[in-house]
Write an enzyme that holds these catalytic residues in place. Structure first.
Site: not given
Length: 697
Positions: A426-427, A431, A484
């Site tokens: 995710h990070e 992103h 997100e």
């Protein structure tokens, strides 16, 4: 009137343990100490950003519990006829207010009230030896138990909400015009609030230095910048950052702190951008930090940021795994479903560390971070990823409700590794991947306008971000949730590639890895189901970006294949209940297809700045039909209380820097928060009475 939520006395508490602190040398401990003090002093700002009454509650609670320890308060209340349960209900409320930086949940932005009676609560306030009733209580008293519109939800006044970013006499239409004007004038909204005083619009800029500057007119209203918002707290921030400067371990840290200091003094966001450039270059520090006005989730318009400051120590073992992922990131990105023109030209290898939080001074601690949020810096200079390993805690089996028994067992067994896997992807990639098409101030584009084709339309791309335009401004209230969602969904998509998973789970067999991947997908689906609580049917609005993100993923899966997730309604302990079953056999087929289509749309919309099309696409996924409204009712009737956080405190005692830990109880949270906020208590009162009245309903 809706029933107002309370903080339940069985709410779990997650304590942030940090064994890595003991391995720090004295200079590193002093650096951590002063940076933590700066972070906590700035965190008083969060109370002012959450609701009108929140700083008043903070002041009163601090006066009471700095005079009497929680145990002494308990004894006094029991002697005055309170029951043990009532004392715990009170302590739960006080702990939650202090930890959430106000009386609105940091996750969901909805108000909570004391469970004890109003009569008992007022008795607690008015009979305490630590607080003599004054204007503060008189000013906030009527708001504490009031949950009717507009007091129950953080939003704009003309959307039946309340907030502390905008005065109540400002319409959403006028605010939008003001923000467009600020962008055109080259003024960042990030560290501002906006109030209407008479016929003038005052843009309050957070800074130590005070002053005014006329900007012009918007809709026949004179607009001026008014510097000095939060000045007393930022002055303390600057004092502690100045002290930290002498313990910085390299020039990048020194330059970073100097830029922070100048930013907080002047209010100039360009100086904060400079601080982040130095922060990116500070690779692999023993002590990781960041500070400022960072995330925009709280602001109803999603352009103004909440205060945040953190200090953490590196977990070397987990960081080694994450750096292995970084080493392969350029290859991993090639798996993503968008054309290469929609990916950054040169991948800037980011720093990615797993940290043990020593202090996270804001309204709630995330599980991971990918910053800075300045898109131009991210694309051309890079960013950092952070996994906050000790902020998660372990979920009890009872809290993993609604899942089919088999799925529940799988998730409970593998939750730590599954969540680590999802957060890491995710990070770093969620992103970190994807290009934003921009025109710079000289008119140059960062992409080939003639040869770039939109894969959703097969037409040439004809839109982009002009100078000063930001993602949040283009996509409005959905911007945070869309970002997100892209990050969550990208993480799920990449877990379908075993070579990627193996980088983070090197000691697991292929069968074990597939089960952990399944647990990661269950994690997102389960959070989506539980997150239905945060949907407001009256306003048709989601109260939290992350839960909307996960519900968009859930809807994408179900719409692609109605059989991939089955929800069966039943009864349990005399109440409506449901069981959710995820068909694991479909994860790598229709599940992957649904997620691929979702992230392709989200990345393309973000890349080309297609605000209208993106909002239309996402609002369709955000819609909650009658069936899911029924599921929401079941969730609320069976909800498990959300956790509270208990953070340690870095102190100096007998000339030594120490990490003070607290009892894992509501009383422990209260004591820790009182000691975190050890300065500027009377200043908080003065600032509340002077400035906060501008935001009074």
């Amino acid at each position: 009137m809706n029933q107002a939520p309370v903080i339940q006395v069985n709410s779990p508490i997650t304590s942030f343990a940090s064994p890595g602190f003991k391995g720090l040398n004295e200079n590193e401990k002093l650096y951590a100490y002063h940076f933590a003090r700066a972070s906590w002093e700035g965190a008083k700002i969060c109370f002012f950003q959450r609701s009108y009454e929140s700083p008043g509650l903070f002041y009163i609670f601090h006066k009471i519990f700095s005079t009497e320890k929680p145990q002494a308060v308990k004894v006094r209340l029991l002697q005055n006829g309170w029951s043990e349960d009532e004392v715990q209900q009170l302590f739960a409320y006080v702990a939650a207010v202090l930890q959430n930086c106000g009386n609105f949940k940091n996750f969901g932005d909805s108000k909570f009230i004391p469970e004890v009676s109003q009569e008992k609560f007022e008795q607690f306030i008015t009979t305490s030896p630590g607080y003599q009733v004054d204007q503060v209580w008189d000013n906030i008293r009527k708001y504490i138990y009031n949950y009717e519109k507009p007091y129950g939800l953080i939003d704009l006044q003309d959307k039946n909400g309340s907030n502390s970013y905008y005065s109540t006499n400002l319409s959403g239409e006028l605010l939008e015009a003001v923000d467009k004007y600020l962008i055109a004038q080259g003024v960042s909204e990030l560290n501002t609030r906006v109030v209407k005083v008479g016929d003038e619009i005052h843009v309050l800029v957070a800074s130590v230095n005070e002053g005014e500057k006329d900007l012009g007119e918007v809709h026949h209203h004179k607009v001026k910048l008014v510097y000095g918002d939060f000045a007393p707290f930022l002055n303390s921030v600057v004092t502690h950052l100045t002290a930290a400067l002498q313990y910085a371990s390299n020039d990048n840290q020194k330059n970073m702190i100097q830029a922070y200091i100048e930013h907080f003094k002047s209010g100039d966001v360009e100086l904060h951008r400079q601080s982040q450039r130095h922060w990116i270059k500070d690779k692999g520090p023993v002590i990781e930090t960041n500070i400022g006005f960072i995330e925009t989730y709280l602001d109803p318009l999603k352009v103004r940021a909440e205060w945040e400051g953190f200090v953490a120590v590196v977990n070397k073992q987990e960081s080694a795994l994450l750096n292995g992922l970084v080493d392969k990131a350029e290859d991993i990105i090639k798996y993503l479903p968008w054309p290469k023109e929609f990916e950054v030209d040169v991948y800037k290898r980011p720093d990615f560390t797993s940290l043990e939080v020593l202090a996270f001074a804001t309204s709630g601690t995330p599980l991971g971070i990918n910053i800075p949020n300045y898109d131009d810096i991210r694309q051309t200079e890079g960013f950092k990823n952070v996994n906050l390993g000790n902020a998660l805690g372990k979920l009890s089996k009872e809290s993993i409700n609604f899942l089919d028994q088999v799925d529940q067992e799988i998730f409970y067994k593998h939750q730590t590794e599954a969540i680590f896997l999802v957060i890491a992807l995710h990070e770093l990639i969620g992103h970190g991947a994807g290009k934003v098409f921009m025109k710079d101030k000289d008119g140059n584009l960062n992409f080939n306008l003639e040869n770039t084709v939109n894969p959703l339309t097969n037409q040439k791309v004809n839109s982009f971000y002009n100078p000063g335009e930001q993602w949040h401004g283009k996509f409005g209230e959905f911007s945070g949730a869309m970002e997100e969602c892209k990050a969550d969904a990208t993480a799920l998509y990449l877990t379908t590639y075993d070579d990627v998973v193996k980088l983070l789970l090197p000691n697991r067999s292929e069968e074990e890895r597939r089960e952990i991947v399944f647990a990661g997908w269950i994690f997102i689906v389960h959070r989506a189901i539980q997150g239905l609580e945060f949907y407001n049917p009256e306003q048709k609005k989601w109260g939290q970006a992350h839960v909307l993100s996960r519900n968009a993923i859930l809807q994408s899966l179900i719409r692609e294949d109605p059989d991939i997730i089955k929800i069966t309604e039943t009864q349990l302990n005399g109440k409506p209940y449901m069981y959710v079953k995820f068909d694991q056999s479909k994860l790598y087929t229709t599940g992957k297809k649904a997620i691929s289509n979702l992230i392709l749309h989200l990345q393309v919309f973000k890349s080309i700045g297609a605000g209208n099309e993106g909002v239309h696409f996402f609002s369709n996924l955000a819609a909650v039909n009658d069936q899911f409204l029924n599921y929401r009712s079941i969730v609320i009737q069976n909800k498990f209380p959300r956790r509270l956080e208990l953070q340690p405190n870095i102190i100096i005692e007998d000339g030594q820097v120490k990490l003070k830990e607290y009892e894992s109880t509501f009383a422990g949270i209260i004591e820790s928060q009182v000691e975190h906020h050890s300065e500027n208590i009377e200043t908080t009162k003065e600032f509340f009475l002077k400035v906060q009245k501008l935001f009074q309903n």
